[in-house]
Enzyme design. Structure first.
Site, mmCIF file in Angstrom:
data_model
loop_
_atom_site.group_PDB
_atom_site.id
_atom_site.type_symbol
_atom_site.label_atom_id
_atom_site.label_comp_id
_atom_site.label_asym_id
_atom_site.label_seq_id
_atom_site.Cartn_x
_atom_site.Cartn_y
_atom_site.Cartn_z
ATOM 1 N N TYR A 100 25.273 -20.273 26.607
ATOM 2 C CA TYR A 100 25.817 -19.696 25.282
ATOM 3 C C TYR A 100 25.689 -17.953 24.882
ATOM 4 C CZ TYR A 100 25.653 -23.726 21.746
ATOM 5 O OH TYR A 100 26.660 -25.178 20.985
ATOM 6 N N ASN B 33 23.886 -28.272 13.902
ATOM 7 C CA ASN B 33 25.212 -28.549 13.238
ATOM 8 C C ASN B 33 25.642 -29.245 13.742
ATOM 9 O OD1 ASN B 33 25.805 -26.548 15.039
ATOM 10 N ND2 ASN B 33 26.821 -25.627 14.202
ATOM 11 N N LYS C 55 25.503 -32.467 19.806
ATOM 12 C CA LYS C 55 24.173 -31.530 19.752
ATOM 13 C C LYS C 55 23.105 -32.876 19.514
ATOM 14 C CE LYS C 55 26.347 -27.108 18.375
ATOM 15 N NZ LYS C 55 25.747 -25.951 17.679
ATOM 16 N N ARG D 184 30.342 -31.458 10.443
ATOM 17 C CA ARG D 184 29.461 -31.188 10.031
ATOM 18 C C ARG D 184 28.294 -31.271 8.606
ATOM 19 N NH1 ARG D 184 31.332 -26.061 13.050
ATOM 20 N NH2 ARG D 184 29.871 -25.880 15.442
ATOM 21 N N HIS E 45 29.568 -28.864 18.767
ATOM 22 C CA HIS E 45 29.907 -27.778 18.933
ATOM 23 C C HIS E 45 31.186 -28.422 18.976
ATOM 24 C CE1 HIS E 45 30.790 -23.769 21.766
ATOM 25 N NE2 HIS E 45 31.603 -24.812 21.803
ATOM 26 N N PHE F 263 19.495 -15.496 16.220
ATOM 27 C CA PHE F 263 19.269 -17.001 16.618
ATOM 28 C C PHE F 263 19.007 -16.958 18.011
ATOM 29 C CE2 PHE F 263 23.636 -16.226 15.426
ATOM 30 C CZ PHE F 263 24.471 -17.412 16.631
ATOM 31 N N GLU G 163 34.357 -24.095 28.687
ATOM 32 C CA GLU G 163 33.405 -24.747 28.693
ATOM 33 C C GLU G 163 33.999 -26.071 29.251
ATOM 34 O OE1 GLU G 163 32.810 -22.557 24.058
ATOM 35 O OE2 GLU G 163 33.271 -24.345 24.438
ATOM 36 N N ARG H 128 38.296 -28.171 15.282
ATOM 37 C CA ARG H 128 37.060 -26.665 14.948
ATOM 38 C C ARG H 128 37.542 -27.396 13.084
ATOM 39 N NH1 ARG H 128 34.640 -22.623 16.820
ATOM 40 N NH2 ARG H 128 34.761 -21.326 15.755
ATOM 41 N N THR I 51 30.205 -23.591 10.203
ATOM 42 C CA THR I 51 29.147 -23.495 11.541
ATOM 43 C C THR I 51 28.080 -24.318 10.467
ATOM 44 O OG1 THR I 51 30.045 -21.836 12.660
ATOM 45 C CG2 THR I 51 27.627 -21.825 12.479
#
Ligand code: CMP
Length: 376
Positions: A137, A203, A99, A193, A206, A145, A217, A173, A179
């Site tokens: 998203y 964070n 990100k 993260r 993704h 948020f 995705e 993950r 998160t």
């Protein structure tokens, strides 16, 4: 690991002379590393079972590209249930996205990805618009948020990547951590993260939350390449290619980190798998000049490479970057210029880790070759 006998795929090859796509059933025999091919349309053997140099089990996955006797083949489907059952979880794919808050640290993150045992099969730096971020998203549209998240995602470039590994969705993950970046720091201090995230929204990266989401995705970014503009500036820049052998060695992240540490910026990044004709065209200026031209071409199209647009030193970028890359022969580089990239990461004159533009006047041509001609 003792591998079962035979894997079957549908492979496509673009026949440039006839300007048509040809489809084959490709059988891979793991026990002796041999390949056999059937021409599907003409219903006849195309290639008798034979050994294929440099091909290995790791190269065989849907979406992958392999070289069989100088033909570049795209593997598009499993051709039997056995292969599908055996390989779909071993060669699972997921979307990883760096990100905007962590793009400055992309080298360290890509290094963590390789060290975590993932293969990067696709990558592109791009800038999401607000609309792109809203679409990506969409399942969070009702969350408080959402607006903050969308604004953040559209605030600068991101790097989308398709990762592959055994259980890639869960494993990525796990490497990402919780998160919330603060929680990550207390619960999983070695996670991405924990190291690079700021808070709950900013964070760092993704990861898809399930196999089906991963498919959706990765298609979002990589099935419609024309939609995603790259971020190249085409001015005061130089072209850097991290060659396939350095990518295969898992050194791409380390090389990217070294480039940033030396004060350069990376203003565009994309993974390519070059066809032989493209590699020849790109290296054309070396034809008849460099004795190893054929081997150089072979190396450049032997697997995926990363193309980077290098900026950050104004009008000196091209010369400074070339100095930093060092002499073409890594042995000479290790003796004379031990701090250069080729001294640190090159294996030999052909597998010398990096290509960079030699002459400042060729920089724009080379940057355009990757980020305009090939990318579009
Ligand atoms: P990501 O893995 O990209 O998926 C959805 C994103 O929404 C998530 O990372 C965060 O950036 C953001 N997010 C999720 N939960 C919250 C929260 N409680 N507060 C703020 N942002 C969140």
């Amino acid at each position: 690991m003792s591998l079962p006998e035979r894997y079957a795929f549908i492979a496509e090859w673009y026949d440039q002379n006839a300007a048509i796509m040809r489809s084959y059933q490709l059988l891979y025999y793991a026990s002796d590393n041999t390949v056999e091919m059937y021409d599907i349309k003409n219903r006849r053997i195309f290639l008798k079972r034979s050994k294929v140099e440099n091909l290995c089990f790791e190269d065989l996955f849907i979406g992958g590209t392999i070289n069989v006797h100088s033909r570049q083949l795209n593997l598009v489907e499993y051709a039997d249930e056995f292969t599908k059952k055996q390989l779909s979880s071993k060669k699972e794919k997921t979307l990883a996205m760096i990100k905007p808050d962590a793009v400055a640290k992309f080298g360290a993150i890509i290094d963590m990805i390789y060290r975590g045992g993932f293969l990067i099969v696709n990558a592109k730096m791009t800038k999401l618009s607000r609309k792109d971020a809203e679409e990506f998203y969409q399942e969070h549209v009702q969350r408080p948020f959402f607006d903050n998240l969308v604004r953040f995602m559209a605030s600068g470039p991101s790097i989308a990547m398709e990762l592959m590994s055994n259980s890639a969705v869960t494993e990525w993950r796990r490497l990402l951590g919780p998160t919330d970046s603060s929680m990550a720091r207390s619960e999983a201090p070695n996670s991405v993260r924990a190291k690079f995230g700021t808070d709950q929204t900013r964070n760092a990266c993704h990861g898809s939350d399930a196999v089906a989401t991963g498919q959706r995705e990765t298609s979002f970014f990589f099935a419609a390449p024309g939609r995603w503009k790259n971020t190249a500036k085409f001015s005061e820049s130089s072209c850097c290619v991290i060659k396939p052998s350095a990518v295969l060695e898992g050194n791409a992240g380390q090389i990217m980190m070294a480039i940033k540490e030396a004060g350069f910026e990376v203003s565009a990044l994309q993974m390519f798998h070059l066809e032989k004709a493209n590699a020849e065209e790109f290296f054309e200026v070396y034809k008849g000049v460099v004795a190893e031209f054929t081997e150089m071409v072979q190396e450049l199209c032997s697997g995926p490479c990363f193309a980077l647009e290098i900026t950050g030193k104004g009008p000196n970028t091209a010369n400074d970057f070339r100095e930093f890359v060092g002499p073409a022969d890594p042995e000479i580089a290790r003796t004379l210029r031990p701090n250069t990239l080729r001294a640190k990461f090159g294996l030999n004159k052909i597998k010398n880790a990096i290509h960079c533009t030699d002459l400042p006047e060729d920089c724009q041509l080379e940057v355009e070759y990757f980020f305009r001609i090939l990318a579009e």
